[in-house]
Structures are given as structure tokens and as C-alpha cells.
Enzyme design. Structure first.
Site, PDB file in Angstrom:
ATOM      1  N   GLY A   1       0.816  -1.219   0.000  1.00 57.23           N
ATOM      2  CA  GLY A   1       0.000   0.000   0.000  1.00 57.23           C
ATOM      3  C   GLY A   1       0.844   1.260   0.000  1.00 57.23           C
ATOM      4  O   GLY A   1       0.536   2.239  -0.686  1.00 57.23           O
ATOM      5  N   CYS A   2       1.923   1.237   0.762  1.00 57.23           N
ATOM      6  CA  CYS A   2       2.802   2.414   0.861  1.00 57.23           C
ATOM      7  C   CYS A   2       3.553   2.645  -0.446  1.00 57.23           C
ATOM      8  O   CYS A   2       3.792   3.790  -0.842  1.00 57.23           O
ATOM      9  CB  CYS A   2       3.761   2.249   2.032  1.00 57.23           C
ATOM     10  SG  CYS A   2       2.878   2.076   3.613  1.00 57.23           S
ATOM     11  N   THR A   3       3.910   1.559  -1.122  1.00 57.79           N
ATOM     12  CA  THR A   3       4.577   1.664  -2.418  1.00 57.79           C
ATOM     13  C   THR A   3       3.627   2.257  -3.453  1.00 57.79           C
ATOM     14  O   THR A   3       4.000   3.171  -4.204  1.00 57.79           O
ATOM     15  CB  THR A   3       5.076   0.272  -2.870  1.00 57.79           C
ATOM     16  OG1 THR A   3       6.021  -0.210  -1.904  1.00 57.79           O
ATOM     17  CG2 THR A   3       5.734   0.335  -4.241  1.00 57.79           C
TER      18      THR A   3
END
Length: 157
Positions: free
Chosen positions: A44-46
Site C-alpha cells: 500500500g505504501c509503495t
């Protein structure tokens, strides 16, 4: 105590990628997007970082600086930035100073266990250093586009 909309954001300095220190007051005259993410190099952060990266030229045109923040160490942040070709700096907030300032540390549950972690959140600060808009409990799809629209609208005011 969270920062209120329309109120000045207290100044802070924090270590960041690119062998830099981000100091909020040094960014006066520009709008600032500060987005908090739970952990570098996770799916998700990527995706979220990539969405901001891909819109950086549009943010630049709206006089807006993008800064990512997590509790990861500087080496993890540098690796994440390099691997994903992020074109903005990432703050390493290991001591949670910036996280506490924006009140993004929340009790979370993972696999039935509770722990303290970053609630995915984004803040838009106007060129005078006041909090213009906030998004808490962010879902990644479409988020960067929504923040960009807000930054463009604020820039036109």
C-alpha cells in the site's frame, strides 16, 4: 492534541532522505503535502508513494512540495526512495516527533494483536504555514489525485 484546520502548523525539523533535514518553516511560500504511511516497501505504501511520484509535476505547477513520513530508519527510507524512484524526500521519524505533532499514531489491530502504528493520513499546509486540509484513515486508490485537486484549488485562491 491535533492541529486544527486554519491554524498554523508548529515548526519542526526532521532528518530526511538525500542527506537533508526538512524544516517546515523553510518551506514557507510553498504549499506542503505531508503524507504519513505505515511502513516503507510495503504494497500500500509503495502504491501511494508511486501515485504521488507520478503527479509530482502537477504538484510542482501548483507550488506544492510533497513529503512522505514514516517511522522507518533513514537507510530504509533511502532504499525505498531509490527503489521506487521517488522524486521527493522521505522523513525518518523514528522518535515519532512529527507523527505526534499530527496525531497519527493510533492503536491498530493486525492478526488479532493490537499495536501502536501510523494511521495513513495526509495533510495539506498552505503557503502561510496553516493547515488547509486533512485526510485521515486514507484509502490509497484515488487519494493522490484527490490531494492534487485540493492543492490546485488552494493554489488558485
Amino acid at each position: 492534541m491535533a492541529i486544527e484546520l486554519g491554524q498554523p502548523v508548529p515548526d519542526f525539523s526532521a532528518p530526511a532522505t538525500g542527506d537533508t533535514t526538512v524544516t517546515l518553516s523553510a518551506l514557507r511560500g510553498k504549499q506542503v503535502v505531508i503524507y504519513f504511511y505505515p511502513k516503507a516497501s510495503t504494497p500500500g505504501c509503495t502504491t501511494e508513494g508511486g501515485d504521488f511520484r507520478d503527479r509530482k509535476a502537477a504538484f510542482d505547477a501548483a507550488n506544492t512540495v510533497i513529503i512522505g513520513v514514516s517511522r522507518d530508519g533513514l537507510r530504509a527510507q533511502e532504499n525505498f526512495k531509490a527503489k521506487q524512484d521517488f522524486n521527493f524526500e522521505l522523513i525518518s521519524d523514528k522518535d515519532e516527533t512529527v507523527c505526534q505533532l499530527f496525531d497519527v499514531i493510533k492503536l491498530k489491530k493486525m492478526y488479532g494483536k493490537e499495536h501502536q502504528g501510523i494511521e495513513r493520513s495526509t495533510f495539506l499546509i498552505d503557503q502561510d504555514g496553516k493547515l488547509a486540509q486533512e485526510w485521515r484513515g486514507v484509502k490509497v486508490p484515488g487519494h493522490a489525485e484527490e490531494v492534487l485537486s485540493a492543492a490546485q484549488a488552494l493554489h488558485r485562491q
